[in-house]
Each structure stands twice: as structure tokens, then as C-alpha cells.
Design an enzyme around this catalytic site. Structure first.
Site, PDB file in Angstrom:
ATOM      1  N   VAL A 246     -43.536 -25.119  35.764  1.00  0.00           N
ATOM      2  CA  VAL A 246     -42.573 -24.016  35.820  1.00  0.00           C
ATOM      3  C   VAL A 246     -42.459 -23.649  37.302  1.00  0.00           C
ATOM      4  CG1 VAL A 246     -41.920 -21.783  34.845  1.00  0.00           C
ATOM      5  CG2 VAL A 246     -43.452 -23.284  33.571  1.00  0.00           C
ATOM      6  N   HIS A 247     -41.841 -24.562  38.048  1.00  0.00           N
ATOM      7  CA  HIS A 247     -41.917 -24.612  39.506  1.00  0.00           C
ATOM      8  C   HIS A 247     -41.756 -23.257  40.198  1.00  0.00           C
ATOM      9  CE1 HIS A 247     -41.373 -28.956  38.946  1.00  0.00           C
ATOM     10  NE2 HIS A 247     -40.283 -28.692  38.249  1.00  0.00           N
ATOM     11  N   ASP A 248     -40.641 -22.589  39.920  1.00  0.00           N
ATOM     12  CA  ASP A 248     -40.252 -21.429  40.714  1.00  0.00           C
ATOM     13  C   ASP A 248     -41.219 -20.259  40.557  1.00  0.00           C
ATOM     14  OD1 ASP A 248     -38.119 -23.015  41.339  1.00  0.00           O
ATOM     15  OD2 ASP A 248     -36.684 -21.957  40.066  1.00  0.00           O
TER      16      ASP A 248
END
Length: 320
Positions: A246-248
């Protein structure tokens, strides 16, 4: 006092988790979101951002719409495919209730320039999307880099690409803008690339725990992430199958708990011409270029610490 920040987003699923984390954490003060063309056309990104904020009871946070295309190019470096990874993971409209709220009248670039010119307190800028808005602000205000105390970017990769073998999506979408941002001389610049985000994966079991919280943020994050896991398992499987980044949200988490990521101070530049390497973040890990370090680059992340933070904050229904 809570730390003030602006999130620059192209809201799909991981941007949405980042927005909810920033909007609900008691140590953060999300003063606005700005949107840009990326995971979907910018109008969809704006609508998704408004939906997510309203879904968690933060309709007080304004949303300013930004650029509809890359800074230099007419479109992304190659024609976009309907079945690309970003399209499958994010779609266009997120599955949260519609909103009747409208975007702000002031555009994102104008808002960024005016906000930092007038700021009497430090405001961290967190772009987790293509860097078109930030580069445009740099072009229109020669002192913009001096005015921004800290920038935390989600993008790029050293050993990992996702849209191509060499490039990560956010940087690849607008490589000229990214090149300008890394060359601008920001006082403090941090990059959270795929190398770090792929070490902070959420599993199906983590999603069950998030869903069990019974809150809007917990349930939405679980739903978004389960979909991300399904797509990654089909197209771009992680080292741990049944999990997804969930990169961001990792960028936002690092603001309140710096120990979540481990960084090195290095030179970062962006390739804007290479046939095989367009959009690659060239991270000079062995000082081969002779260029001075300009960026703190995260190569590692504490996945358990990250997940525990999400579980703690998403138990909240609104800012306390």
C-alpha cells in the site's frame, strides 16, 4: 502541535489509504489535498479524493484539482493500455459512497504556490503521485524549493520497477517533471521507492483485522487491499503471495514514526530519454556520478510496525 502537510495525490486505492491515515492521525494536520493525472484521469482522482475524505468524516479538508497531463508530453510515455496494472488495481471510481461536495475553485498549482508563499508555519509536502504539479510550481515560482521545508515522495525504485522493468509508475508517468523536482535543490527531500514499500506488505489476515475494526477507514482499507492482493497475485506477485503493498500510506506513516523506514543520503536523478530505462530513478548507491547527495532514499521498511500503526489509527472514526 500536529505536523501540517499537503498530500498531492492521483487517488486510487493506495492514495486513499494514505489520505485516511493523514486525515485521522492525531499528530498530523492535513490542510489540503491536491490532485493530478495519474492512476486515472484527474477528474476521477479529484472525485475519489472527495469521496474518501467524506467517507471518514473529513469533509472539512479541501481538494484542489491539478494538471490533466504531464508537464512536457501530450500523454504518458507510451499509450495507456486498458488492462495495465494501474487500471486493474485502481479502476476509475473507488467503491465508496458518492459525494455532493465540489473541488475547490483554486487550482492545485496556484494553491501550492500561494500557500507556501504565505506560510508562517512549516508544511510538509507529500507527493504520492506523478510530480507534474510540483514541477509546475517550481517553474512558476523560482523560490518554491526554498519555501518548502520538506518533501516526501512515493515513487521510483532501485532494484524494482512495476510499469516497466526499470521504472515505477509515478516517476514514469511524468519523467521530465520528476527530473526537475530532484534537481530543484529542496532543503530536505525523501524518496520512498518500491524497494521500501515492497517490504511493508499487507496480507489477507491483516485485512481481516482491519475489517474487524468496524470503522469506515478500517473497512475501506481492507476492501481496497484485498482487491490489490487479488490483482498482484494474478499479474505481479509479491515475494509473499497473498499480500500487497500500500505504497503511498508508507510515506505518511514515516512522518509520524521515522523508524518505519531506513534511509541513505544519496544522489537521485531521473532518466528522461532511455529507450529501455525511461522514467528510471538513477540512485547513485556507490557515488559513481560525482553528483552531491540530494535525497534521503528509503531502502527498507518495518512492515509490522507499519501495519500496527494502520490498525491503531483506523480504529478511529474521526479526529480526536
Amino acid at each position: 502541535m500536529p505536523r501540517k502537510l499537503i498530500l498531492d495525490v492521483d487517488t486510487g486505492t493506495d492514495d486513499a489509504v494514505a489520505i485516511m491515515l493523514a486525515a485521522l492521525h492525531p499528530d498530523l494536520d492535513l490542510i489540503a489535498c491536491t490532485t493530478v493525472n495519474g492512476n486515472a484521469e484527474v477528474a476521477y482522482c479529484t472525485d475519489n479524493t472527495l469521496r474518501v475524505l467524506d467517507h471518514i468524516g473529513r469533509s472539512d479538508i479541501p481538494v484542489h484539482e491539478g494538471l490533466r497531463r504531464p508537464l512536457v508530453r501530450e500523454d504518458f510515455p507510451v499509450p495507456r493500455k486498458k488492462e495495465d496494472l494501474a487500471g486493474k488495481i485502481h479502476g476509475k471510481t473507488l467503491p465508496v459512497p458518492a459525494t455532493s461536495r465540489s473541488k475547490s475553485d483554486k487550482g492545485a498549482v496556484e494553491f501550492l504556490i500561494e500557500t507556501y508563499r504565505a506560510a508562517t508555519e512549516e508544511i510538509t509536502l507529500v507527493p504520492v503521485a506523478p510530480l507534474s504539479n510540483v514541477a509546475a510550481a517550481l517553474a512558476l515560482d523560482p523560490k518554491f524549493a526554498d519555501r518548502v521545508p520538506e518533501v516526501v515522495i512515493m515513487g521510483g525504485g532501485h532494484e524494482i520497477g512495476n510499469v516497466t522493468p526499470s521504472a515505477e509508475f509515478n516517476i514514469w508517468c511524468d519523467p521530465e517533471a520528476a527530473a526537475r523536482v530532484f534537481a530543484a535543490g529542496f532543503r530536505k527531500l525523501t524518496l520512498v521507492p518500491l524497494d521500501a514499500t515492497h517490504k511493508a506488505l499487507l496480507s489477507r489476515q491483516d485485512c481481516q483485522k482491519l475489517k474487524a475494526l468496524g470503522t469506515p477507514a478500517g473497512s475501506a482499507t481492507a476492501d481496497f487491499t484485498l482487491h490489490r492482493i487479488d490483482v498482484h497475485d494474478q499479474i505481479q506477485r509479491m515475494d509473499s503471495p497473498g499480500s500487497a503493498p500500500v505504497h503511498d500510506a508508507l510515506c505518511v506513516a514515516s512522518l509520524v514514526d521515522p523508524k518505519i523506514i531506513t534511509t541513505r543520503h544519496l544522489n537521485v536523478a531521473v532518466e528522461t530519454d532511455g529507450a529501455l530505462t525511461l522514467g528510471r530513478t538513477v540512485i547513485d548507491t556507490h557515488s559513481r556520478s560525482g553528483r552531491p547527495a540530494n535525497c534521503n532514499v528509503a531502502f527498507d521498511a518495518d512492515g509490522r510496525r507499519f501495519i500496527d500503526l494502520l490498525l491503531e489509527i483506523f480504529a478511529r472514526r474521526h479526529r480526536q
